[in-house]
Design a protein around this motif. Structure first.
Motif, short mmCIF file in Angstrom:
data_model
loop_
_atom_site.label_atom_id
_atom_site.label_comp_id
_atom_site.label_asym_id
_atom_site.label_seq_id
_atom_site.Cartn_x
_atom_site.Cartn_y
_atom_site.Cartn_z
N VAL A 117 43.44 37.22 28.34
CA VAL A 117 42.59 36.33 29.41
C VAL A 117 42.89 37.27 30.79
O VAL A 117 43.93 37.37 31.01
N VAL A 118 41.81 37.35 31.38
CA VAL A 118 41.96 38.44 32.33
C VAL A 118 41.14 37.65 33.86
O VAL A 118 40.09 37.37 33.52
N THR A 119 41.65 37.66 34.98
CA THR A 119 41.16 37.25 36.06
C THR A 119 41.04 38.21 37.19
O THR A 119 41.44 39.13 37.20
N GLY A 120 39.96 38.13 37.91
CA GLY A 120 39.69 38.98 39.06
C GLY A 120 38.97 40.14 38.68
O GLY A 120 38.87 41.35 39.30
N VAL A 121 37.96 40.00 37.53
CA VAL A 121 37.23 41.16 36.99
C VAL A 121 35.76 40.43 36.60
O VAL A 121 35.72 39.49 36.15
N GLY A 122 34.79 40.93 37.42
CA GLY A 122 33.60 40.66 37.36
C GLY A 122 32.78 41.41 36.54
O GLY A 122 32.83 42.87 36.52
N LEU A 123 31.53 40.99 36.21
CA LEU A 123 30.46 41.69 35.23
C LEU A 123 29.70 42.39 36.52
O LEU A 123 28.99 41.90 37.42
N VAL B 211 34.36 37.82 26.35
CA VAL B 211 33.88 36.81 26.82
C VAL B 211 33.62 36.98 28.08
O VAL B 211 34.76 37.25 28.66
N VAL B 212 32.67 36.94 28.94
CA VAL B 212 32.30 36.89 30.32
C VAL B 212 32.25 35.43 30.77
O VAL B 212 31.12 34.83 30.61
N GLY B 213 33.27 35.00 31.80
CA GLY B 213 33.36 33.83 32.17
C GLY B 213 34.43 33.13 31.85
O GLY B 213 34.54 32.61 30.68
N GLY B 214 35.28 32.55 32.67
CA GLY B 214 36.51 31.67 32.50
C GLY B 214 36.37 30.39 32.60
O GLY B 214 37.45 29.66 33.14
N GLY B 215 35.34 29.89 32.66
CA GLY B 215 35.19 28.36 32.77
C GLY B 215 35.36 27.74 31.50
O GLY B 215 35.67 28.29 30.77
N ALA B 216 34.95 26.28 31.71
CA ALA B 216 35.22 25.84 30.25
C ALA B 216 34.57 26.23 29.14
O ALA B 216 35.12 26.30 27.88
N ILE B 217 33.28 26.53 29.31
CA ILE B 217 32.52 27.09 28.37
C ILE B 217 32.96 28.69 27.65
O ILE B 217 33.36 28.63 26.35
N ARG C 250 21.53 46.75 20.50
CA ARG C 250 22.82 46.18 20.75
C ARG C 250 23.43 46.49 22.07
O ARG C 250 23.21 47.49 22.65
N VAL C 251 24.18 45.51 22.69
CA VAL C 251 24.82 46.07 23.63
C VAL C 251 26.05 46.91 23.45
O VAL C 251 26.86 46.52 22.65
N GLY C 252 25.90 47.92 24.20
CA GLY C 252 26.94 49.19 23.79
C GLY C 252 28.14 48.87 24.68
O GLY C 252 29.21 49.37 24.44
N THR C 253 27.83 48.94 26.07
CA THR C 253 28.92 49.13 27.10
C THR C 253 28.49 48.12 28.14
O THR C 253 27.48 47.68 28.49
N VAL C 254 29.85 47.48 28.60
CA VAL C 254 29.77 46.48 29.64
C VAL C 254 30.53 47.08 30.70
O VAL C 254 31.64 47.35 30.80
N HIS C 255 29.73 46.93 31.82
CA HIS C 255 30.58 47.67 33.12
C HIS C 255 30.92 46.49 33.76
O HIS C 255 30.30 45.30 34.26
N THR C 256 31.85 46.61 34.32
CA THR C 256 32.65 45.46 35.10
C THR C 256 33.48 46.07 36.33
O THR C 256 33.58 47.30 36.55
N THR C 257 34.00 45.33 37.19
CA THR C 257 34.73 45.75 38.48
C THR C 257 36.13 46.43 38.03
O THR C 257 36.74 46.79 38.81
N ALA C 258 36.65 46.05 36.69
CA ALA C 258 37.79 46.85 36.14
C ALA C 258 37.36 48.09 35.31
O ALA C 258 38.25 48.35 34.45
N GLY C 259 36.23 48.63 35.39
CA GLY C 259 35.89 49.56 34.31
C GLY C 259 35.03 49.13 33.13
O GLY C 259 34.63 47.77 33.27
#
Length: 386
Positions: A188-194, A32-38, A203-212
């Protein structure tokens, strides 16, 4: 700082800033990308649906950033009966029931409280559908001036104003909601962006983030607005809004006051949250007292005893709006294992549980659940370069 921040202790603040663990799961069943209520609700319901290991990432240092903590905590779907579609109202009512169910199951960890809404407007300006779709469908019902005085002795109707009442609604402290959801949302992880995604076939195979990189089985994006590369041709924007809170004063208020005159939501303890504004064209993140403070004057228009109310907090946030759309709950274009939820504008808190439950059901079954057929993304181009 919001009024909700001041209600947390040091331990609770720490729980909202978990950071990045050393044992970060790079191949979860659901990312899940996004740590708001949704996003938090989506992670919770993915786990409840038995979808396996769930990881949630949030780019901000803290969970529930932006509109997810900068709102008034309203869960009032019946206030939308006269202004929004039946599908929207039904979805909101499902969310309200899920709040009640979860709060009972979790021994009141969410901490919702009951509210009633008193909508006060100039005579003849209630939405045209109010009379036809009001109290008979659970929407607001008309009150006389004497009814208002009996219900709220400190409230005065302006000359020529009319009032309608919606009972059976809820409110919540948004940060306590975030704490309750985060405790049940998996890793649950904070400080990591898409940063982006790589798609293989459909299919989505790989999701690239600021943490790899992550290689999830399924991806749920709850970033408010549609992110790249799917954002092309989506008419969307952030809309700034101010809120404020006033300290308890020499009045009593049991109803949420709404409408063009002003108003606010009473808090346990006697304060009132007022807002918010729609600050078109303002892109700054600065709080502007000249924009916020008139909301306190609006409260005093309806509660004369609040004329000297002390403003205890002022804050602003940005709300996600996908234009000409209700909130979006839909597949990401061209992929079978990705979903997006966003554009909730001022209703993210209200819609969070129903949105999370719908996403989890869709991911589990592969079929769109009932109730989301009107919450689709705008038509996509034939191909997105990924």
């Amino acid at each position: 700082m919001t009024v909700w921040d001041d209600r947390l202790d040091a331990d609770e603040r720490a729980l909202l800033t978990p950071g990045r663990p050393l044992d970060l799961d790079r191949s979860p069943d659901v990312l899940v990308v996004g740590g708001g209520a949704i996003g938090l609700a989506a992670a919770v319901f993915a786990r409840r649906a038995g979808l396996g290991r769930v990881v949630l990432i949030e780019r901000a240092p803290r969970l529930a950033p932006g509109a997810s903590s900068g709102n008034g905590g309203a869960i009032a779907p019946d206030m939308h009966v006269a202004t929004d579609s039946p599908e929207f109202v039904a979805f909101g009512r499902r969310s309200r029931q899920l709040y009640r169910d979860l709060d009972a199951e979790w021994e009141h960890a969410i901490g919702t409280w009951p509210t009633r809404w008193l909508d006060i407007r100039p005579a003849g300006t209630f939405p045209e559908r109010s009379a036809a779709t009001g109290s008979d469908q659970g929407g607001p019902r008309p009150l006389s001036e004497s009814d208002v005085r009996e219900l709220e002795p400190d409230v005065r109707l302006p000359d020529g104003a009319e009032a309608r009442l919606a009972e059976g609604q809820l409110a919540v402290d948004p940060l306590r909601l975030a704490l309750a959801l985060a405790a049940r949302a998996g890793q649950v992880v904070t400080g990591v962006g898409l940063l982006g995604v790589s798609v293989h076939g459909d299919r989505v195979g790989t999701v690239h983030t600021t943490a790899g990189d992550f290689t999830p089985g399924a991806l749920i994006v709850a970033t408010g607005l549609v992110p790249p590369p799917w954002h092309r041709r989506v008419p969307q924007r952030w809309v700034k809004g101010h809120m404020l809170a006033v300290a308890p004063g020499p009045w009593r208020l049991g109803s949420v006051l709404a409408g063009p005159f002003g108003g606010g939501t009473p808090l346990p303890g006697g304060g009132v949250v007022c807002g918010g504004t729609f600050d078109e064209g303002d892109r700054s993140r600065e709080v502007r007292p000249e924009v916020a403070d008139p909301m306190a004057k609006g409260l005093a228009t309806l509660i004369p005893a609040a004329a000297d109310a002390r403003i205890s907090h002022r804050w602003c946030c940005f709300r996600p709006q996908i234009e000409d759309r209700q909130p979006v709950v839909d597949r990401l274009p061209e992929v079978t294992n990705g979903w997006f939820a966003g554009g909730h504008f001022t209703t993210g808190i209200m819609m969070a549980p129903a949105t999370g439950a719908a996403l989890a059901e869709w991911a589990a079954s592969g079929r769109a659940p009932d109730g989301v057929s009107t919450f689709t993304l705008p038509p996509a181009p034939l191909h997105y370069p990924l």
